[in-house]
Design a protein around this motif. Structure first.
Motif, PDB file in Angstrom:
ATOM      1  N   ALA A  53       0.805  -1.232   0.000  1.00  0.00           N
ATOM      2  CA  ALA A  53       0.000   0.000   0.000  1.00  0.00           C
ATOM      3  C   ALA A  53       0.835   1.279   0.000  1.00  0.00           C
ATOM      4  CB  ALA A  53      -0.966   0.010   1.173  1.00  0.00           C
ATOM      5  N   GLU A  54       1.943   1.297   0.714  1.00  0.00           N
ATOM      6  CA  GLU A  54       2.761   2.514   0.812  1.00  0.00           C
ATOM      7  C   GLU A  54       3.807   2.618  -0.295  1.00  0.00           C
ATOM      8  OE1 GLU A  54       2.053   4.912   3.028  1.00  0.00           O
ATOM      9  OE2 GLU A  54       0.376   3.633   3.624  1.00  0.00           O
ATOM     10  N   GLN A  55       3.845   1.646  -1.204  1.00  0.00           N
ATOM     11  CA  GLN A  55       4.899   1.623  -2.220  1.00  0.00           C
ATOM     12  C   GLN A  55       4.379   1.743  -3.649  1.00  0.00           C
ATOM     13  OE1 GLN A  55       7.037  -2.007  -1.567  1.00  0.00           O
ATOM     14  NE2 GLN A  55       7.673  -1.428   0.475  1.00  0.00           N
ATOM     15  N   TRP A  69       7.358   3.014  -6.797  1.00  0.00           N
ATOM     16  CA  TRP A  69       7.104   4.448  -6.995  1.00  0.00           C
ATOM     17  C   TRP A  69       7.355   4.890  -8.431  1.00  0.00           C
ATOM     18  CZ3 TRP A  69      10.055   5.948  -1.993  1.00  0.00           C
ATOM     19  CH2 TRP A  69       9.244   5.701  -0.895  1.00  0.00           C
TER      20      TRP A  69
END
Length: 81
Positions: A53-55, A69
């Motif tokens: 989720a954060e990548q 990213w």
């Protein structure tokens, strides 16, 4: 996660501008090299969401994490040759 049939997997989500940029690079490189690719959304898979989720966007090549990213076009091309 089972091995993908496609050599490249883009993990992202709708409405993600970095995902749109990654998609364009992946589409260009895989078309040039005749390589298949697929896209999976973290919105459709709780396991992917928990892991990435954060990548996002995350690019997998042959089932292994390659980039996140941003997708470096030259690096992706090299990995697929």
């Amino acid at each position: 996660m089972p091995e993908p049939e496609s050599r490249v997997t883009l993990i992202g989500r709708p409405g993600c501008h970095l995902c749109d940029e990654a998609r364009a690079v992946i589409d260009r490189v895989t078309a040039e090299l005749g390589v298949s690719w697929e896209e999976r959304s973290i919105d459709d898979d709780a396991e992917l969401r928990a892991k990435y989720a954060e990548q996002i966007p995350v690019t997998l090549v042959d089932g292994r994490r390659h980039d996140f990213w941003r997708v470096d076009e030259a690096r992706l091309r090299s990995a697929l040759m």
